[in-house]
Design a protein around this motif. Structure first.
Motif, PDB file in Angstrom:
ATOM      1  N   VAL A  84      -4.732  16.492  -3.642  1.00 44.18           N
ATOM      2  CA  VAL A  84      -4.912  17.485  -2.583  1.00 44.18           C
ATOM      3  C   VAL A  84      -4.802  18.905  -3.120  1.00 44.18           C
ATOM      4  O   VAL A  84      -4.156  19.154  -4.140  1.00 44.18           O
ATOM      5  CB  VAL A  84      -3.880  17.319  -1.434  1.00 44.18           C
ATOM      6  CG1 VAL A  84      -4.020  15.974  -0.764  1.00 44.18           C
ATOM      7  CG2 VAL A  84      -2.462  17.539  -1.915  1.00 44.18           C
ATOM      8  N   ILE A  85      -5.471  19.798  -2.414  1.00 44.32           N
ATOM      9  CA  ILE A  85      -5.333  21.234  -2.659  1.00 44.32           C
ATOM     10  C   ILE A  85      -4.612  21.809  -1.446  1.00 44.32           C
ATOM     11  O   ILE A  85      -5.039  21.589  -0.309  1.00 44.32           O
ATOM     12  CB  ILE A  85      -6.704  21.901  -2.848  1.00 44.32           C
ATOM     13  CG1 ILE A  85      -7.351  21.369  -4.134  1.00 44.32           C
ATOM     14  CG2 ILE A  85      -6.558  23.420  -2.911  1.00 44.32           C
ATOM     15  CD1 ILE A  85      -8.800  21.766  -4.307  1.00 44.32           C
ATOM     16  N   VAL A  86      -3.508  22.481  -1.682  1.00 49.56           N
ATOM     17  CA  VAL A  86      -2.686  23.035  -0.606  1.00 49.56           C
ATOM     18  C   VAL A  86      -2.720  24.557  -0.695  1.00 49.56           C
ATOM     19  O   VAL A  86      -2.569  25.128  -1.773  1.00 49.56           O
ATOM     20  CB  VAL A  86      -1.219  22.553  -0.702  1.00 49.56           C
ATOM     21  CG1 VAL A  86      -0.414  23.070   0.485  1.00 49.56           C
ATOM     22  CG2 VAL A  86      -1.147  21.035  -0.773  1.00 49.56           C
ATOM     23  N   GLY A 137       6.665  11.517  -7.818  1.00 48.32           N
ATOM     24  CA  GLY A 137       6.031  11.287  -9.112  1.00 48.32           C
ATOM     25  C   GLY A 137       4.676  11.950  -9.232  1.00 48.32           C
ATOM     26  O   GLY A 137       3.880  11.629 -10.113  1.00 48.32           O
ATOM     27  N   TYR A 138       4.395  12.911  -8.329  1.00 55.84           N
ATOM     28  CA  TYR A 138       3.139  13.660  -8.386  1.00 55.84           C
ATOM     29  C   TYR A 138       3.303  14.891  -9.282  1.00 55.84           C
ATOM     30  O   TYR A 138       4.417  15.333  -9.543  1.00 55.84           O
ATOM     31  CB  TYR A 138       2.725  14.147  -6.989  1.00 55.84           C
ATOM     32  CG  TYR A 138       2.500  13.055  -5.965  1.00 55.84           C
ATOM     33  CD1 TYR A 138       2.142  11.765  -6.331  1.00 55.84           C
ATOM     34  CD2 TYR A 138       2.645  13.334  -4.600  1.00 55.84           C
ATOM     35  CE1 TYR A 138       1.924  10.781  -5.379  1.00 55.84           C
ATOM     36  CE2 TYR A 138       2.438  12.355  -3.641  1.00 55.84           C
ATOM     37  CZ  TYR A 138       2.081  11.076  -4.025  1.00 55.84           C
ATOM     38  OH  TYR A 138       1.870  10.109  -3.087  1.00 55.84           O
ATOM     39  N   ASP A 154      -1.681   9.421  -6.968  1.00 55.27           N
ATOM     40  CA  ASP A 154      -2.329   8.415  -6.132  1.00 55.27           C
ATOM     41  C   ASP A 154      -1.743   8.434  -4.726  1.00 55.27           C
ATOM     42  O   ASP A 154      -0.542   8.263  -4.541  1.00 55.27           O
ATOM     43  CB  ASP A 154      -2.135   7.022  -6.756  1.00 55.27           C
ATOM     44  CG  ASP A 154      -2.929   5.952  -6.024  1.00 55.27           C
ATOM     45  OD1 ASP A 154      -3.999   6.278  -5.487  1.00 55.27           O
ATOM     46  OD2 ASP A 154      -2.475   4.795  -5.984  1.00 55.27           O
ATOM     47  N   GLY A 155      -2.594   8.666  -3.742  1.00 56.38           N
ATOM     48  CA  GLY A 155      -2.142   8.665  -2.351  1.00 56.38           C
ATOM     49  C   GLY A 155      -1.577   9.990  -1.884  1.00 56.38           C
ATOM     50  O   GLY A 155      -0.988  10.061  -0.801  1.00 56.38           O
ATOM     51  N   ALA A 156      -1.751  11.050  -2.667  1.00 60.84           N
ATOM     52  CA  ALA A 156      -1.186  12.350  -2.287  1.00 60.84           C
ATOM     53  C   ALA A 156      -1.706  12.803  -0.919  1.00 60.84           C
ATOM     54  O   ALA A 156      -0.951  13.298  -0.083  1.00 60.84           O
ATOM     55  CB  ALA A 156      -1.498  13.404  -3.353  1.00 60.84           C
ATOM     56  N   TYR A 157      -3.004  12.626  -0.686  1.00 59.29           N
ATOM     57  CA  TYR A 157      -3.568  13.073   0.594  1.00 59.29           C
ATOM     58  C   TYR A 157      -3.034  12.247   1.759  1.00 59.29           C
ATOM     59  O   TYR A 157      -2.805  12.774   2.848  1.00 59.29           O
ATOM     60  CB  TYR A 157      -5.102  12.997   0.558  1.00 59.29           C
ATOM     61  CG  TYR A 157      -5.750  13.569   1.804  1.00 59.29           C
ATOM     62  CD1 TYR A 157      -5.779  14.945   2.024  1.00 59.29           C
ATOM     63  CD2 TYR A 157      -6.317  12.743   2.775  1.00 59.29           C
ATOM     64  CE1 TYR A 157      -6.360  15.474   3.169  1.00 59.29           C
ATOM     65  CE2 TYR A 157      -6.896  13.265   3.918  1.00 59.29           C
ATOM     66  CZ  TYR A 157      -6.921  14.628   4.118  1.00 59.29           C
ATOM     67  OH  TYR A 157      -7.474  15.154   5.260  1.00 59.29           O
ATOM     68  N   SER A 158      -2.814  10.954   1.545  1.00 56.33           N
ATOM     69  CA  SER A 158      -2.320  10.098   2.631  1.00 56.33           C
ATOM     70  C   SER A 158      -0.953  10.549   3.118  1.00 56.33           C
ATOM     71  O   SER A 158      -0.595  10.348   4.285  1.00 56.33           O
ATOM     72  CB  SER A 158      -2.239   8.635   2.171  1.00 56.33           C
ATOM     73  OG  SER A 158      -1.221   8.461   1.197  1.00 56.33           O
ATOM     74  N   MET A 166      -6.176  20.117   1.881  1.00 56.89           N
ATOM     75  CA  MET A 166      -7.553  19.640   1.734  1.00 56.89           C
ATOM     76  C   MET A 166      -7.624  18.603   0.616  1.00 56.89           C
ATOM     77  O   MET A 166      -6.981  18.766  -0.422  1.00 56.89           O
ATOM     78  CB  MET A 166      -8.477  20.805   1.383  1.00 56.89           C
ATOM     79  CG  MET A 166      -8.475  21.951   2.372  1.00 56.89           C
ATOM     80  SD  MET A 166      -9.359  23.428   1.759  1.00 56.89           S
ATOM     81  CE  MET A 166      -8.191  24.064   0.525  1.00 56.89           C
ATOM     82  N   PRO A 167      -8.400  17.529   0.805  1.00 54.27           N
ATOM     83  CA  PRO A 167      -8.557  16.556  -0.281  1.00 54.27           C
ATOM     84  C   PRO A 167      -9.423  17.140  -1.395  1.00 54.27           C
ATOM     85  O   PRO A 167     -10.342  17.918  -1.130  1.00 54.27           O
ATOM     86  CB  PRO A 167      -9.268  15.376   0.398  1.00 54.27           C
ATOM     87  CG  PRO A 167     -10.023  15.991   1.526  1.00 54.27           C
ATOM     88  CD  PRO A 167      -9.164  17.142   2.006  1.00 54.27           C
TER      89      PRO A 167
END
Length: 354
Positions: free
Chosen positions: A107-109, A139-140, A165-169, A202-203
């Motif tokens: 994701v972009i924040v 762990g991101y 993995d799964g950051a956007y979720s 945003m993804p």
């Protein structure tokens, strides 16, 4: 539901056959795609297989109830099996909810100080630290793309990427207006002030997901300033890209080379254009769109951080915790899990009414 599950099970079997074919190794992209699809279906298939086993055992026990010797034992087992059957049905309903195709992405924040002047910028800095600590616990990895420091601390604006993995979720529910209530360091009278900062999540978008015509871009380079270390302001490495049709402007000056900054800026631009496209589609579906927590709009007040009472309240789901200090140190798990649970409930209701 059973028809859908049978179709998923059949698809999973075909995937296993394709992946067991040695010829698949000659096409790594295809193998990667099929492996991911198989992995996505695995839990649903495993749960469905257990569900069918439980149904068979229930049928067998109902026959055994008539047996004078085994009847009582069968009755006891039936109670346990019926409970398991109910839990498996609930789990299968959740697994059948269409997955957000962006859930597995980075994701972009973007965080901006909004109402409240210096205090808003300081709060934007606090939110950045909160998300950075949360990402670390998950762990991101985080990478700053661009920032504008506030005159009294914090940031008037900061953009960063969260990779994992799964950051956007996990982070997709964070878009909106965040409100803080506390006595600012700049307040000499000790009065509580309310300030806000906006968050946009945003993804990360691949090149193939959204087309950008190079002729629609104006690219400016200039000397970076501030963040970046020695020599950062001596060469024109910072990049500003303007997408002319939409007048969308993105900048990046965090990397040392112009090429790297351009790559990062293009990632942000793709994400912004994709987000705008998604928002336009959502608006066409109407404000009563099923299965959506909030609008993700910057103006929507989603959460209040009350320092005097050590309280955090998420207004969309009525969730409150009196662990603000822990939340600001990255302990967002409980809030995010509550949001995910409510999102699933909304989606289930949406499917039931269709």
């Amino acid at each position: 539901m059973i028809e859908r599950l049978n179709a998923i099970e059949e698809r999973y079997r075909k995937l296993q056959e394709e992946l067991s074919n040695p010829e698949i190794y000659s096409d790594m992209e295809k193998m990667k795609s099929l492996s991911k699809e198989s992995s996505d279906l695995e839990e649903t298939v495993t749960t469905y297989e257990r569900y069918k086993t439980v149904l068979k055992n229930i049928a067998d026990d109902k026959e055994m109830v008539k047996d004078p010797d085994m009847g009582e034992l069968a009755k006891e087992e039936l109670v346990t099996l019926e409970e398991e059957k109910e839990k498996l049905e609930e789990r299968l309903e959740v697994l059948l909810i269409p997955k957000d195709p962006n859930d597995g992405k980075n994701v972009i924040v973007e965080i901006r100080g909004a109402a409240g002047g210096d205090e808003a910028n300081i709060f934007a800095g606090d939110l950045y630290r909160m998300y950075s600590r949360y990402a670390e616990k998950q762990g991101y990895k985080t990478e700053i793309i661009d920032l504008e420091e506030g005159t009294a601390g914090g940031f008037s604006q900061i953009e960063f990427m969260v990779k994992g993995d799964g950051a956007y979720s996990k982070l997709k529910y964070e878009s909106g207006s965040h409100r803080v209530q506390r006595v600012p360091e700049t307040e000499s009278q000790g009065r509580i002030q309310t300030s806000t900062a906006t968050v946009l999540v945003m993804p990360e978008v691949e090149d193939v997901s959204i087309e950008i015509n190079p002729n629609d871009l104006r690219i400016d380079v200039y000397c970076a300033s501030g963040h970046g270390g020695q020599g950062v302001n001596t060469t024109p490495s910072a990049v500003r890209i303007t997408h002319l049709p939409t007048n969308t402007v993105v900048t990046c000056q965090n990397e040392r080379s112009q090429i790297q900054n351009k790559e990062q800026a293009m990632k942000v631009l793709r994400a912004r254009l994709f987000e705008a496209k998604q928002r336009e589609q959502d608006e066409k579906l109407g404000s009563e769109r099923k299965g959506k927590i909030g609008t993700g709009d910057r103006a929507e007040k989603i959460r209040t951080y009350n320092y005097p009472q050590n309280r955090v309240t998420d207004h969309r789901i009525g969730y409150t915790t009196n662990n603000l200090d822990r939340v600001m140190d990255g302990a967002l798990d409980d809030i995010i899990e509550a949001l995910i649970t409510e999102d699933i409930k909304l989606k289930l209701k949406g499917e039931e009414s269709e």
